[in-house]
Design a protein around this motif. Structure first.
Motif: not given
Length: 367
Positions: A196-206, A222-227, A245-249
């Motif tokens: 249930r805390n899964r999305m807290d890690s996404v908040r860390d990305l923000r 001009r910030i892209a996410a890659l993983g 927040l993102w220009a591309a993924g």
């Protein structure tokens, strides 16, 4: 029995049975610190001089016959993996191998900076930032690839990272956050994103991107996410949760739908993954709520989807469904290799894949 009480993870121990010589390694914010000593009692170690080890990542200790010295592999941000030998009594170091760099000048490799930023709940999150050589001359104009590790129980460490150096050579900064759920910072930190805390890690990305916005070299537009793998889920989740927040993924063998992922992944690993993400029997509604495929209308950034057709961990259907549905409203490029599995391993495929990824980023992210 507790022999060493450390704030940092002890991630390796080597003991010579005959002499009692012991070497153990600590993972200190990603960097390896070796301690050499002699086991003089059940819970006591008499330490020897600290080894002359570069500030890097090391492991694989192998003693000589008398344990007077030991070999160890060492890799650093600007140095690919080589074998070094250390004198156990003096700590003096020699180098046994000189692995080549395929003709790329060693001086062209860029070093990482260890950074920390504060997340939404006050948690301190570590990460690494690598800037291109001309960053000072391009103040406020440097594009960034936020490179998110998989796992999620893994850690970005300052070892040699060829793909990261490739991005930097093409003018991008590379930001590697170790969001909650990463290993290397204690059990509490590793468990902080479970179920249930899964999305807290996404908040860390923000929070990490907000930190980048304040960096004098970075262009915040001009910030892209890659993983890759779980990191691919993080990319898709970041694009759906925080689209502005993102220009591309770039989603590499990533999870688009936790329900279909758990239904179709290898049966031999489903129970392991349910312990981390939540179970289909007990948590299906929650898993559906956090699956990016169920929130794709929020994605506004161009997306590159990369997968292997024979992936037994994250089946290729995850790539197919996200590419098809997102492609209805934003530019999507999909590349599936028929001769790959979970990740892109063959050299010719890696060259094609990451050349196309950088071309994609150049089109959609670079000024």
């Amino acid at each position: 029995r507790l022999v060493v009480d450390e704030d940092w993870n002890v991630d390796g121990v080597a003991l010579d049975d005959e002499t009692g010589r012991v070497v153990y390694s600590r993972n200190v914010d990603g960097y390896t610190e070796l301690t050499v000593g002699d086991l003089t009692g059940p819970t006591t170690i008499e330490e020897r001089p600290a080894p002359e080890l570069p500030r890097a990542v090391a492991g694989g200790v192998s003693f000589d016959d008398d344990a007077d010295s030991f070999a160890v592999t060492v890799t650093g941000t600007t140095t690919n993996t080589n074998v070094h030998v250390l004198d156990a009594d003096t700590g003096e170091r020699g180098r046994w191998t000189a692995a080549n760099t395929a003709g790329i000048p060693r001086e062209s490799f860029r070093d990482r900076d260890l950074i920390h930023f504060e997340s939404f709940d006050g948690l301190e999150v570590p990460g690494f930032l690598t800037l291109p050589a001309d960053a000072d001359e391009r103040a406020g104009e440097v594009p960034v690839v936020v490179d998110i590790h998989g796992g999620p129980e893994s850690q970005r460490r300052p070892s040699f990272y060829a793909l990261g150096q490739y991005f930097v050579s093409r003018g991008y900064a590379v930001f590697e956050p170790n969001v909650r759920g990463s290993t290397g910072y204690g059990e509490e930190y590793t468990r902080a994103d479970d179920v249930r805390n899964r999305m807290d890690s996404v908040r860390d990305l923000r929070a990490g991107v907000k930190w980048l916005h304040d960096h004098p070299a970075v262009d915040p537009d001009r910030i892209a996410a890659l993983g890759g793998s779980y990191g691919g889920f993080m990319v898709l989740a970041a694009l759906t949760e925080y689209p502005d927040l993102w220009a591309a993924g770039v989603d590499i063998v990533g999870i688009a739908n936790f329900v279909t992922f758990l239904e179709n992944t290898g049966a031999w690993r489903r129970e392991l993954r349910e312990a981390e993400y939540g179970s289909l029997a007990e948590d299906r509604e929650f898993l559906e709520s956090i699956s990016p495929i169920n929130n794709i209308e929020a994605i506004s950034a161009p997306l590159f989807v990369l997968h292997g057709a024979n992936d037994p961990r994250v089946p290729v259907g995850e790539a197919e469904q996200i590419a098809e549905e997102v492609g209805e409203h934003v530019p999507v490029e999909k590349l599936v290799f028929e001769d790959e599995g979970h990740g892109i391993s063959k050299l010719e495929n890696r060259i094609e894949a990451y050349t196309r990824v950088v071309d994609f980023l150049d089109e959609h992210v670079r000024p």
